[in-house]
Scaffold this active site. Structure first.
Site, PDB file in Angstrom:
ATOM      1  N   CYS A  56      -4.491   2.816  -1.310  1.00 27.37           N
ATOM      2  CA  CYS A  56      -3.989   4.060  -1.902  1.00 27.37           C
ATOM      3  C   CYS A  56      -2.482   4.223  -1.679  1.00 27.37           C
ATOM      4  O   CYS A  56      -1.914   3.689  -0.719  1.00 27.37           O
ATOM      5  CB  CYS A  56      -4.676   5.265  -1.266  1.00 27.37           C
ATOM      6  SG  CYS A  56      -6.456   5.298  -1.428  1.00 27.37           S
ATOM      7  N   GLU A  58      -0.841   6.746  -0.574  1.00 26.59           N
ATOM      8  CA  GLU A  58      -0.489   7.413   0.687  1.00 26.59           C
ATOM      9  C   GLU A  58      -0.375   6.395   1.824  1.00 26.59           C
ATOM     10  O   GLU A  58       0.525   6.456   2.656  1.00 26.59           O
ATOM     11  CB  GLU A  58      -1.537   8.462   1.066  1.00 26.59           C
ATOM     12  CG  GLU A  58      -1.737   9.543   0.023  1.00 26.59           C
ATOM     13  CD  GLU A  58      -2.861   9.202  -0.957  1.00 26.59           C
ATOM     14  OE1 GLU A  58      -2.881   8.092  -1.530  1.00 26.59           O
ATOM     15  OE2 GLU A  58      -3.730  10.078  -1.151  1.00 26.59           O
TER      16      GLU A  58
END
Ligand SMILES: [Zn+2]
Length: 133
Positions: A56, A58
């Site tokens: 991801c 993040e």
């Protein structure tokens, strides 16, 4: 947290989203993580043909910052092209908690909407053994 900082991080995450590698889901995500010294690290999702290996946005941002020697963070922005802003997945919440349990998280979309959370709100019962005790 200052509105100008929120705006700056959202813009950085929006730019990072342009670098997403998402040929399978076509769901591009951008993230921008601010270290306690004000430096900002960008991330975008990176998919893989072996889907479980996808990372991801993040975590890409966090790992980039950690690799640069940063350990403390204040805020994260996440940008998606969705009707409503979306929040980080559970795995990212736990990984972010390792370094910044007091992190604030702003979820934004390309329509200009954003919502502000604290990581503690998003992950109230985090995995935390507190080995220092
Ligand atoms: Zn995630």
């Amino acid at each position: 947290m200052i509105e100008e900082t929120v705006r700056k991080l959202i813009e950085s995450a929006r730019a990072a989203r342009e670098s997403a590698y998402a040929p399978y889901s076509r769901f591009s995500v951008g993230a921008a993580l601010m270290a306690d010294d004000g430096d900002v690290y960008q991330g975008s999702n990176v998919e893989n043909l072996s889907f479980g290996l996808t990372v991801c946005a993040e975590r890409v941002a966090l790992f980039s910052a950690v690799a640069a020697g940063k350990r403390d963070f204040t805020g994260l922005a996440l940008v998606t092209d969705t009707p409503e802003p979306v929040t980080p997945c559970g795995a990212c919440r736990q990984v972010l908690h390792e370094f910044a349990p007091d992190l604030w998280v702003v979820s934004a979309n390309l329509r200009g909407q954003h919502k502000l959370f604290t990581l503690r709100e998003l992950l109230p019962y985090s995995f935390d053994t507190d080995l220092s005790k």
